[in-house]
Motif scaffolding. Structure first.
Motif, mmCIF file in Angstrom:
data_model
loop_
_atom_site.group_PDB
_atom_site.id
_atom_site.type_symbol
_atom_site.label_atom_id
_atom_site.label_comp_id
_atom_site.label_asym_id
_atom_site.label_seq_id
_atom_site.Cartn_x
_atom_site.Cartn_y
_atom_site.Cartn_z
ATOM 1 N N PRO A 105 0.949 -1.319 -0.007
ATOM 2 C CA PRO A 105 -0.035 -0.207 0.022
ATOM 3 C C PRO A 105 0.927 1.276 -0.026
ATOM 4 C CG PRO A 105 -0.842 -1.537 1.681
ATOM 5 C CD PRO A 105 0.599 -2.080 1.182
ATOM 6 N N VAL A 106 0.411 2.339 -0.743
ATOM 7 C CA VAL A 106 1.252 3.561 -0.806
ATOM 8 C C VAL A 106 0.516 4.513 0.427
ATOM 9 C CG1 VAL A 106 1.877 3.309 -3.178
ATOM 10 C CG2 VAL A 106 -0.248 4.493 -2.568
ATOM 11 N N ILE A 107 1.426 5.452 0.833
ATOM 12 C CA ILE A 107 0.737 6.464 1.572
ATOM 13 C C ILE A 107 -0.347 7.008 1.451
ATOM 14 C CG2 ILE A 107 2.346 8.391 0.948
ATOM 15 C CD1 ILE A 107 2.143 7.421 4.714
ATOM 16 N N ILE A 146 -12.480 -0.002 7.804
ATOM 17 C CA ILE A 146 -11.930 1.315 7.395
ATOM 18 C C ILE A 146 -10.393 1.188 7.659
ATOM 19 C CG2 ILE A 146 -11.691 3.824 7.694
ATOM 20 C CD1 ILE A 146 -14.579 3.500 9.339
ATOM 21 N N GLY A 147 -9.600 1.222 6.350
ATOM 22 C CA GLY A 147 -8.231 0.905 6.639
ATOM 23 C C GLY A 147 -7.412 2.175 5.765
ATOM 24 N N GLU A 148 -6.115 2.401 6.273
ATOM 25 C CA GLU A 148 -5.584 3.593 5.616
ATOM 26 C C GLU A 148 -4.063 3.222 5.876
ATOM 27 O OE1 GLU A 148 -5.011 8.328 5.666
ATOM 28 O OE2 GLU A 148 -6.333 7.454 7.206
ATOM 29 N N SER A 361 -3.215 11.167 9.612
ATOM 30 C CA SER A 361 -3.777 10.832 8.145
ATOM 31 C C SER A 361 -5.405 11.189 8.158
ATOM 32 C CB SER A 361 -3.596 9.344 8.089
ATOM 33 O OG SER A 361 -4.307 8.566 9.125
ATOM 34 N N GLN A 362 -5.857 10.621 7.103
ATOM 35 C CA GLN A 362 -7.252 10.972 6.882
ATOM 36 C C GLN A 362 -8.269 10.341 8.208
ATOM 37 O OE1 GLN A 362 -8.700 9.820 3.065
ATOM 38 N NE2 GLN A 362 -10.960 10.633 3.507
ATOM 39 N N TYR A 363 -7.931 9.254 8.389
ATOM 40 C CA TYR A 363 -8.781 8.333 9.448
ATOM 41 C C TYR A 363 -8.128 8.256 10.819
ATOM 42 C CZ TYR A 363 -11.806 7.766 5.495
ATOM 43 O OH TYR A 363 -12.623 7.882 4.051
ATOM 44 N N PHE A 364 -6.707 8.324 10.940
ATOM 45 C CA PHE A 364 -5.887 7.980 12.131
ATOM 46 C C PHE A 364 -5.121 9.093 12.576
ATOM 47 C CE2 PHE A 364 -7.477 4.298 9.863
ATOM 48 C CZ PHE A 364 -7.686 3.355 10.976
ATOM 49 N N LEU A 365 -4.989 8.994 13.838
ATOM 50 C CA LEU A 365 -3.855 10.127 14.191
ATOM 51 C C LEU A 365 -2.784 9.256 15.133
ATOM 52 C CD1 LEU A 365 -3.421 13.176 15.030
ATOM 53 C CD2 LEU A 365 -4.808 12.968 17.058
#
Length: 440
Positions: A105-107, A146-148, A361-365
């Protein structure tokens, strides 16, 4: 309107059974080399990749048998709840056929999907035509993923699996490292995973055990799980130690369940098949009883966002050009498209570091466990943790909105095509009439 678009669960496709072409791999590597070339910018040939991202694979594993955890909410006995968690974890350790590796996966890459336990066959339409106001959409029991990809060096995939109706969630920030031997590949996993319930939490030392893929280049490939995993509970002294190894071509599973310092159960079996449990009093082992038989459990049907509403960095949309080329066996195009995605990632990673936005990130801190002077971001990332912001949810309203938007886009596209076709037909008729008049 909602279709299964990830290829993780497709095992009978032609691309799954292709042999690795060593000449193609070498040619791909050599084509990227130049004097002074930085090796970190060398892209892994698509010849060695399956057409799906690691984020897709994580989602598939976590959601397939997520419903096994529902037993937790039905037991008042903490011992029974702990056994439910162990049984669910063994459901993750399924028989695998990993001939090649997923895309790294890319950033900023995200992956969103869900399971509807009431409507498992994705029944969101009437007579094949989508009805955005159908009452069936209001009758859902949703488990969402939900993954990132929150870091590239080190590679960290943060995720949450959640069923709000049942008060269950799983959170984790996991890493995968792949090493190649002469004719094998090892996959080392890292990062704790925690199950949260209304009563207590359970922690696994690994999302899944380590893996060894044998006969990568020649011979018949096969995968074996190996290594140790420990499961603990925050509110009691139950502990499970699970060990996996290869013995005489069998993926043997052994384990012990403790209450305090005392072993109270023993586990034996084969990974991905049957596991048996027995009582143990410190001296004598009791009869073995079937604990879980994975062949009797059907995996959940995972639902993905329609392509019209997938965002730019959604795994399914981001990697689509590479996936399509791999399926067509056009590896030259696949390599080119893959390099474009990875080159763009390097630009975005550099920007995140320069602007100091790499901790969010969009969903995580990101939560640091302390910065040491002289330590770089990579070192700090390796020690910290990622927390879900709880700023997004796959709920009924979200599903309804996405379905409506996708339906409107498709309708507009259909109308555009129809109008275009009609205009072309009218033009052709006028041209024919003009030609006829001229001839007369």
């Amino acid at each position: 309107i909602i279709t299964i678009m990830s290829l993780v669960g497709v095992y009978d496709a032609e691309w799954r059974k292709r042999k690795i072409n060593l000449f193609s791999v070498i040619r791909s590597f050599v084509s990227q080399l130049s004097p002074g070339q930085e090796l970190t910018k060398v892209s892994l040939p698509s010849e060695l990749c399956h057409p799906f991202s690691m984020l897709e694979l994580v989602a598939y594993r976590e959601l397939q048998l997520f419903h096994l955890l529902f037993d937790i909410t039905e037991h008042s006995d903490p011992h029974a709840r702990f056994l439910s968690v162990v049984r669910w974890y063994l459901g993750l350790v399924r028989e695998e056929t990993m001939e090649k590796k997923p895309f790294n996966p890319v950033i900023g890459e995200t992956h969103i999907c869900w399971v509807d336990h009431i409507n498992p066959e994705n029944v969101y339409s009437i007579d094949g035509e989508f009805d955005p106001d159908s009452p069936i959409v209001d009758n859902c029991d949703i488990s969402e993923f939900i993954g990132e990809q929150v870091s590239h060096h080190p590679p960290v995939s943060a995720f949450i699996v959640r069923n709000k109706n049942r008060g269950l969630s799983i959170t984790g920030a996991i890493t995968f490292k792949v090493g190649f031997g002469s004719n094998c590949a090892s996959v080392t996993t890292g990062g704790e995973v925690t199950i949260h319930t209304g009563k207590e939490s359970y922690t696994m030392t690994k999302c899944v055990p380590d893996m060894m893929v044998n006969n990568v280049i020649w011979g018949e490939k096969y995968l074996m799980w190996h290594g140790a995993v420990t499961i603990t509970c925050s509110d009691n002294d139950y502990v499970a130690n699970i060990h996996l190894s290869e013995i005489e071509n069998r993926n043997v599973l052994e384990g012990e369940i403790y209450s305090g310092d005392n072993i109270i159960h023993k586990l034996t079996g084969c990974a991905g098949a049957q596991t048996f449990i027995s009582d143990y009093d410190g001296v004598k082992e009791g009869d073995k009883n079937l604990f879980i038989d994975l062949s009797s459990h059907k995996g959940n049907n995972i639902i993905y966002l329609p392509p019209e509403v997938q965002t730019q960095f959604n795994s399914l949309k981001l990697w689509a050009p590479v996936k399509d080329a791999i399926i067509k066996n056009d590896l030259v195009v696949a390599d080119e498209e893959k390099k474009k995605i990875e080159a763009d990632q390097r630009i975005r990673t550099r920007h995140r570091l320069e602007t100091g936005t790499w901790k969010e990130s969009q969903y995580f801190l990101f939560h640091s466990k302390g910065h040491v002077e002289g330590e770089n971001e990579e070192d700090e990332l390796g020690k910290g943790s990622w927390e879900f912001k709880d700023n997004f949810s796959v709920d009924i309203e979200y599903i309804r909105t996405m379905l409506k938007e996708s339906w409107n886009i498709r309708r507009l596209q259909t109308n555009t095509v129809t109008t275009s076709t009609t205009t072309e037909e009218i033009t052709e008729v006028e041209e024919e009439e003009t030609q006829t008049c001229t001839i007369q």
